[in-house]
Scaffold this motif. Structure first.
Motif, short mmCIF file in Angstrom:
data_model
loop_
_atom_site.label_atom_id
_atom_site.label_comp_id
_atom_site.label_asym_id
_atom_site.label_seq_id
_atom_site.Cartn_x
_atom_site.Cartn_y
_atom_site.Cartn_z
N GLU A 155 0.80 -1.22 0.00
CA GLU A 155 0.00 0.00 0.00
C GLU A 155 0.84 1.27 0.00
OE1 GLU A 155 -0.49 -2.53 2.19
OE2 GLU A 155 -2.20 -3.39 1.17
N SER A 156 2.12 1.23 0.41
CA SER A 156 2.90 2.45 0.50
C SER A 156 4.29 2.37 -0.12
CB SER A 156 3.05 2.85 1.97
OG SER A 156 3.78 1.87 2.67
N THR A 157 4.70 1.25 -0.66
CA THR A 157 6.05 1.08 -1.20
C THR A 157 5.97 0.67 -2.67
OG1 THR A 157 6.71 0.28 0.98
CG2 THR A 157 8.26 -0.07 -0.82
N PHE A 158 6.84 1.25 -3.49
CA PHE A 158 6.81 0.97 -4.93
C PHE A 158 8.21 0.98 -5.52
CE2 PHE A 158 6.37 5.53 -4.37
CZ PHE A 158 7.25 6.06 -5.30
N VAL A 159 8.34 0.41 -6.70
CA VAL A 159 9.53 0.54 -7.54
C VAL A 159 9.11 1.36 -8.75
CG1 VAL A 159 10.65 -1.57 -6.76
CG2 VAL A 159 9.09 -1.67 -8.70
N TYR A 160 10.07 2.07 -9.34
CA TYR A 160 9.71 2.95 -10.45
C TYR A 160 10.80 2.98 -11.51
CZ TYR A 160 13.02 6.49 -8.88
OH TYR A 160 14.17 7.15 -8.54
N GLY A 161 10.40 3.42 -12.68
CA GLY A 161 11.29 3.72 -13.77
C GLY A 161 10.76 4.97 -14.45
N GLN A 162 11.65 5.89 -14.79
CA GLN A 162 11.20 7.12 -15.45
C GLN A 162 12.26 7.64 -16.40
OE1 GLN A 162 10.73 9.72 -12.03
NE2 GLN A 162 12.35 11.03 -12.81
N GLY A 163 11.81 8.42 -17.36
CA GLY A 163 12.70 9.05 -18.32
C GLY A 163 12.30 10.49 -18.52
N GLU A 164 13.30 11.35 -18.70
CA GLU A 164 13.07 12.76 -18.98
C GLU A 164 13.86 13.14 -20.23
OE1 GLU A 164 14.23 15.18 -15.60
OE2 GLU A 164 13.54 13.65 -14.21
N TYR A 165 13.33 14.06 -21.00
CA TYR A 165 14.07 14.63 -22.12
C TYR A 165 14.15 16.12 -21.84
CZ TYR A 165 15.79 15.75 -26.72
OH TYR A 165 16.57 16.18 -27.76
N VAL A 166 15.31 16.58 -21.37
CA VAL A 166 15.43 17.98 -20.96
C VAL A 166 16.16 18.79 -22.01
CG1 VAL A 166 15.24 17.53 -18.50
CG2 VAL A 166 17.47 17.51 -19.56
N LEU A 167 15.61 19.93 -22.28
CA LEU A 167 16.23 20.90 -23.17
C LEU A 167 17.08 21.83 -22.32
CD1 LEU A 167 13.12 21.65 -25.36
CD2 LEU A 167 15.05 20.18 -25.92
N VAL A 168 18.23 22.20 -22.84
CA VAL A 168 19.18 23.03 -22.10
C VAL A 168 19.14 24.45 -22.65
CG1 VAL A 168 21.59 23.32 -21.45
CG2 VAL A 168 20.64 21.02 -21.74
N GLY A 169 18.79 25.41 -21.77
CA GLY A 169 18.78 26.81 -22.17
C GLY A 169 17.90 27.05 -23.38
N ASP A 170 18.47 27.73 -24.37
CA ASP A 170 17.72 28.02 -25.60
C ASP A 170 18.17 27.15 -26.76
OD1 ASP A 170 20.19 29.14 -25.93
OD2 ASP A 170 19.48 31.12 -26.54
N ASN A 171 18.72 25.96 -26.49
CA ASN A 171 19.14 25.02 -27.54
C ASN A 171 17.93 24.50 -28.32
OD1 ASN A 171 21.73 25.33 -26.64
ND2 ASN A 171 21.91 23.29 -25.75
N ASP A 172 18.19 23.98 -29.51
CA ASP A 172 17.14 23.42 -30.34
C ASP A 172 16.59 22.14 -29.72
OD1 ASP A 172 17.46 25.42 -32.19
OD2 ASP A 172 18.89 24.26 -33.41
N LEU A 173 15.41 21.73 -30.19
CA LEU A 173 14.73 20.54 -29.69
C LEU A 173 15.58 19.28 -29.81
CD1 LEU A 173 12.08 19.46 -28.51
CD2 LEU A 173 11.29 19.11 -30.84
N ASP A 174 16.38 19.16 -30.87
CA ASP A 174 17.19 17.96 -31.07
C ASP A 174 18.51 18.00 -30.31
OD1 ASP A 174 18.36 19.93 -32.61
OD2 ASP A 174 18.77 18.60 -34.31
N GLU A 175 18.74 19.00 -29.47
CA GLU A 175 19.98 19.11 -28.70
C GLU A 175 19.74 18.91 -27.20
OE1 GLU A 175 21.33 22.97 -29.84
OE2 GLU A 175 22.33 22.20 -31.62
N GLY A 176 18.71 18.17 -26.84
CA GLY A 176 18.41 17.92 -25.44
C GLY A 176 19.20 16.75 -24.88
N ASN A 177 19.03 16.50 -23.59
CA ASN A 177 19.67 15.38 -22.91
C ASN A 177 18.61 14.42 -22.38
OD1 ASN A 177 22.27 16.48 -23.24
ND2 ASN A 177 22.05 17.69 -21.37
#
Length: 175
Positions: free
Chosen positions: A142-164
């Motif tokens: 009821e209170s414990t879980f395992v997880y997996g997640q992914g983020e695609y972060v853009l840095v500053g004003d870089n283009d969409l294809d230059e994220g991490n």
């Protein structure tokens, strides 16, 4: 016989007081968070540059508050060390806020959201970051879980294809 009756009376009275003084919340078989719960996570994390030729691995943690059963808001912290084409002893970090929409589907709860914050250190260029995230939580009880997640972060004003790409796997606890 007198001793047995006296012992039964003492036992009955003492167990009644113990139940009356108990501060334990009622048991519920509902999986996952409730409104007003806090959530803490700890896990392993990794990041890859836009061309996936440099990588970093490290640790991450988060603290979230459930505004509703399906809307956690919170903060995440990540510390990393790098390796790759340019092998060197470098470190990096990312501090970010997040807002997620989490589907309360029982034990299996996918989520999607937005993150924003700042990255710093030798592994990353110091700058603001923002972007989408997606993941899944699997409740062990009821209170414990395992997880997996992914983020695609853009840095500053870089283009969409230059994220991490940032990714994490770990465990969490609601309280």
């Amino acid at each position: 016989m007198k001793r047995i009756l006296m012992g039964a009376a003492v036992l009955a009275l003492s167990s009644g007081w113990a139940v009356a003084d108990s501060k334990m919340p009622p048991y519920t078989a509902e999986w996952g968070p409730r409104v007003g719960d806090w959530e803490a996570t700890f896990g392993g994390t990794g990041a890859s540059t836009d061309e996936f030729n440099d990588h970093v691995f490290g640790l991450s943690g988060s603290l979230h508050y459930y505004v509703t059963k399906w809307l956690p808001i919170g903060v995440r912290q990540t510390f990393t060390s790098s390796f790759g084409d340019n092998l060197s002893d470098t470190w990096g970090g990312a501090s970010r806020a997040s807002v997620d929409l989490q589907a309360p589907l029982g034990r299996f709860q996918p989520f999607i959201g937005l993150v924003g914050g700042y990255q710093y250190g030798e592994s990353f260029e110091d700058d603001w970051i923002y972007g989408p995230e997606v993941g899944v939580k699997f409740w062990l009880n009821e209170s414990t879980f395992v997880y997996g997640q992914g983020e695609y972060v853009l840095v500053g004003d870089n283009d969409l294809d230059e994220g991490n790409a940032l990714y994490s796997f770990g465990f969490g606890l609601n309280f």
